[in-house]
Design a protein around this motif. Sequence first.
Motif, PDB file in Angstrom:
ATOM      1  N   THR A  61      22.144  45.104  62.572  1.00 42.94           N
ATOM      2  CA  THR A  61      22.226  43.943  61.688  1.00 42.94           C
ATOM      3  C   THR A  61      20.855  43.292  61.485  1.00 42.94           C
ATOM      4  OG1 THR A  61      22.640  42.364  63.473  1.00 42.94           O
ATOM      5  CG2 THR A  61      24.587  43.380  62.467  1.00 42.94           C
ATOM      6  N   ASP A  62      19.874  43.675  62.296  1.00 47.08           N
ATOM      7  CA  ASP A  62      18.539  43.088  62.153  1.00 47.08           C
ATOM      8  C   ASP A  62      17.584  44.209  61.731  1.00 47.08           C
ATOM      9  OD1 ASP A  62      16.642  40.686  63.921  1.00 47.08           O
ATOM     10  OD2 ASP A  62      15.808  42.381  62.841  1.00 47.08           O
ATOM     11  N   LEU A  63      17.241  44.212  60.462  1.00 44.08           N
ATOM     12  CA  LEU A  63      16.477  45.322  59.909  1.00 44.08           C
ATOM     13  C   LEU A  63      15.154  45.529  60.647  1.00 44.08           C
ATOM     14  CD1 LEU A  63      16.703  47.405  57.694  1.00 44.08           C
ATOM     15  CD2 LEU A  63      15.363  45.884  56.231  1.00 44.08           C
ATOM     16  N   GLN A  64      14.485  44.392  60.928  1.00 40.27           N
ATOM     17  CA  GLN A  64      13.176  44.476  61.573  1.00 40.27           C
ATOM     18  C   GLN A  64      13.274  45.140  62.948  1.00 40.27           C
ATOM     19  OE1 GLN A  64      11.549  40.652  62.246  1.00 40.27           O
ATOM     20  NE2 GLN A  64       9.468  41.314  61.862  1.00 40.27           N
ATOM     21  N   LEU A  65      14.354  44.794  63.666  1.00 38.82           N
ATOM     22  CA  LEU A  65      14.519  45.366  65.006  1.00 38.82           C
ATOM     23  C   LEU A  65      15.015  46.802  64.929  1.00 38.82           C
ATOM     24  CD1 LEU A  65      16.137  43.032  67.674  1.00 38.82           C
ATOM     25  CD2 LEU A  65      14.024  44.302  67.845  1.00 38.82           C
ATOM     26  N   SER A  66      15.961  47.060  64.027  1.00 38.58           N
ATOM     27  CA  SER A  66      16.544  48.403  64.001  1.00 38.58           C
ATOM     28  C   SER A  66      15.486  49.438  63.654  1.00 38.58           C
ATOM     29  CB  SER A  66      17.741  48.479  63.059  1.00 38.58           C
ATOM     30  OG  SER A  66      17.322  48.264  61.755  1.00 38.58           O
ATOM     31  N   ASN A  67      14.469  49.040  62.892  1.00 43.83           N
ATOM     32  CA  ASN A  67      13.363  49.966  62.600  1.00 43.83           C
ATOM     33  C   ASN A  67      12.568  50.293  63.852  1.00 43.83           C
ATOM     34  OD1 ASN A  67      13.835  50.128  59.930  1.00 43.83           O
ATOM     35  ND2 ASN A  67      12.500  48.399  59.391  1.00 43.83           N
ATOM     36  N   ARG A  68      12.609  49.388  64.807  1.00 43.09           N
ATOM     37  CA  ARG A  68      11.764  49.570  65.991  1.00 43.09           C
ATOM     38  C   ARG A  68      12.530  50.141  67.180  1.00 43.09           C
ATOM     39  NH1 ARG A  68       8.523  44.027  66.358  1.00 43.09           N
ATOM     40  NH2 ARG A  68       7.962  44.807  68.404  1.00 43.09           N
ATOM     41  N   PHE A  69      13.809  50.380  67.009  1.00 45.15           N
ATOM     42  CA  PHE A  69      14.586  50.976  68.105  1.00 45.15           C
ATOM     43  C   PHE A  69      14.924  52.431  67.793  1.00 45.15           C
ATOM     44  CE2 PHE A  69      15.307  46.790  69.854  1.00 45.15           C
ATOM     45  CZ  PHE A  69      15.544  47.043  71.197  1.00 45.15           C
ATOM     46  N   ASP A  70      14.379  53.351  68.606  1.00 49.67           N
ATOM     47  CA  ASP A  70      14.852  54.734  68.529  1.00 49.67           C
ATOM     48  C   ASP A  70      16.132  54.812  69.332  1.00 49.67           C
ATOM     49  OD1 ASP A  70      12.819  55.672  67.005  1.00 49.67           O
ATOM     50  OD2 ASP A  70      11.541  56.155  68.727  1.00 49.67           O
ATOM     51  N   ARG A  71      16.854  55.904  69.139  1.00 52.17           N
ATOM     52  CA  ARG A  71      18.133  56.013  69.832  1.00 52.17           C
ATOM     53  C   ARG A  71      18.231  57.297  70.647  1.00 52.17           C
ATOM     54  NH1 ARG A  71      22.595  56.385  65.705  1.00 52.17           N
ATOM     55  NH2 ARG A  71      20.808  56.865  64.406  1.00 52.17           N
ATOM     56  N   VAL A  72      18.837  57.186  71.802  1.00 45.50           N
ATOM     57  CA  VAL A  72      19.260  58.378  72.538  1.00 45.50           C
ATOM     58  C   VAL A  72      20.757  58.197  72.742  1.00 45.50           C
ATOM     59  CG1 VAL A  72      19.220  59.515  74.779  1.00 45.50           C
ATOM     60  CG2 VAL A  72      17.101  58.733  73.790  1.00 45.50           C
ATOM     61  N   ILE A  73      21.509  59.220  72.411  1.00 43.52           N
ATOM     62  CA  ILE A  73      22.962  59.078  72.575  1.00 43.52           C
ATOM     63  C   ILE A  73      23.442  59.995  73.691  1.00 43.52           C
ATOM     64  CG2 ILE A  73      25.192  59.265  71.389  1.00 43.52           C
ATOM     65  CD1 ILE A  73      23.792  58.482  68.875  1.00 43.52           C
ATOM     66  N   LEU A  74      24.231  59.424  74.583  1.00 42.14           N
ATOM     67  CA  LEU A  74      24.854  60.239  75.628  1.00 42.14           C
ATOM     68  C   LEU A  74      26.341  60.321  75.283  1.00 42.14           C
ATOM     69  CD1 LEU A  74      23.518  59.075  79.120  1.00 42.14           C
ATOM     70  CD2 LEU A  74      22.928  61.126  77.858  1.00 42.14           C
TER      71      LEU A  74
END
Length: 298
Positions: free
Chosen positions: A195-208
């Motif tokens: 929901t926060d564009l600025q943050l979501s751009n800066r978070f990579d994801r690892v999914i387990l």
Amino acid sequence: MSEPYPHLAKKVASYLDKTDAQRIDYIRSPRWLSYPGADDAIRRLENLLTEPLKHRMPNLLIIGDTNNGKTMLVKRFCNQHKPQENPGGDASIIPVLYMQAPPVPDENRFYNTILELLFAPYKSADRPDKKQFQVIKLLKAVGLKMLIIDEIHHILAGVMTKQRAFLNVIKYLGNELQIPIVGVGTQDAFRAIQTDLQLSNRFDRVILPRWSNDDEFLNLLCTFEMAIPLKNPSNFADEPAVVDLIYSMSEGYLGEVSRIMVAASIYAIESSSEKIDKKMLGKIGWVNPSNRRKEPRS
Ligand SMILES: Nc1ncnc2c1ncn2[C@@H]1O[C@H](COP(=O)(O)OP(=O)(O)OP(=O)(O)O)[C@@H](O)[C@H]1O
Ligand SMILES: [Mg+2]
């Protein structure tokens, strides 16, 4: 001479000389087993830790189902980057700080948790901005390089305004300290950060993700077999019906697989069969995770 127990790791085979009670103790104690998803996540954390300082540090979200190894893997990473004494300096060096988010999105409690982890005196009644200042000062003093927030979905829960407030807290901490922030949690955390564009751009994801009943799952069972001192091999690779049964009993959760393997191995020792097979899996009194949540019938 050939190895007498090729189904076991060498160190594990040495436990066969111990008493049954000692073997059972060993089987029940926590163990770390490596599997591709965890190795990959730890590699990502290592890369993040050595990321050169820059104005916008990248962050990471480790997302997965419950009871599937998220906490264990970040704790293992922390163990590999323990705090160090710093005889010449004012404070110890803490490269990585692991914290559990408070169960509710309360900024004050969030800072209290960090201050307690650092054994820092603080006044509970102080305002959040004062505590935030104290936290940032202390985290700079210990040379923090990465903050890991487990159960991050707790502080990103609730009404949108609260969510926003916490997203700003995280953003501010990351910017001030110029460190990567690692969030660990469920899909809800991912949705909140989206929901926060600025943050979501800066978070990579690892999914387990939950495990599928595939070759990786078979490899996982073989890794458990190598790590558990039973005298006879269970030969999971040649026993697809046993693998299918363990898969359906665990519903694909790593924590459940671990519990099944422990219970079955203890049964194998106590019954002297010394291996895991289909018949005995029916005798360990197992209730599938989804059935555990159902009300007992009167
Ligand atoms: N690498 C591993 N090797 C062996 N067992 C593991 C490993 N990772 C997890 N487990 C087993 O799975 C259990 C659950 O793991 P963990 O607590 O890390 O899950 P989680 O994803 O953090 O769950 P939750 O979302 O409920 O916090 C552990 O208690 C352990 O028995
Ligand atoms: Mg956890």
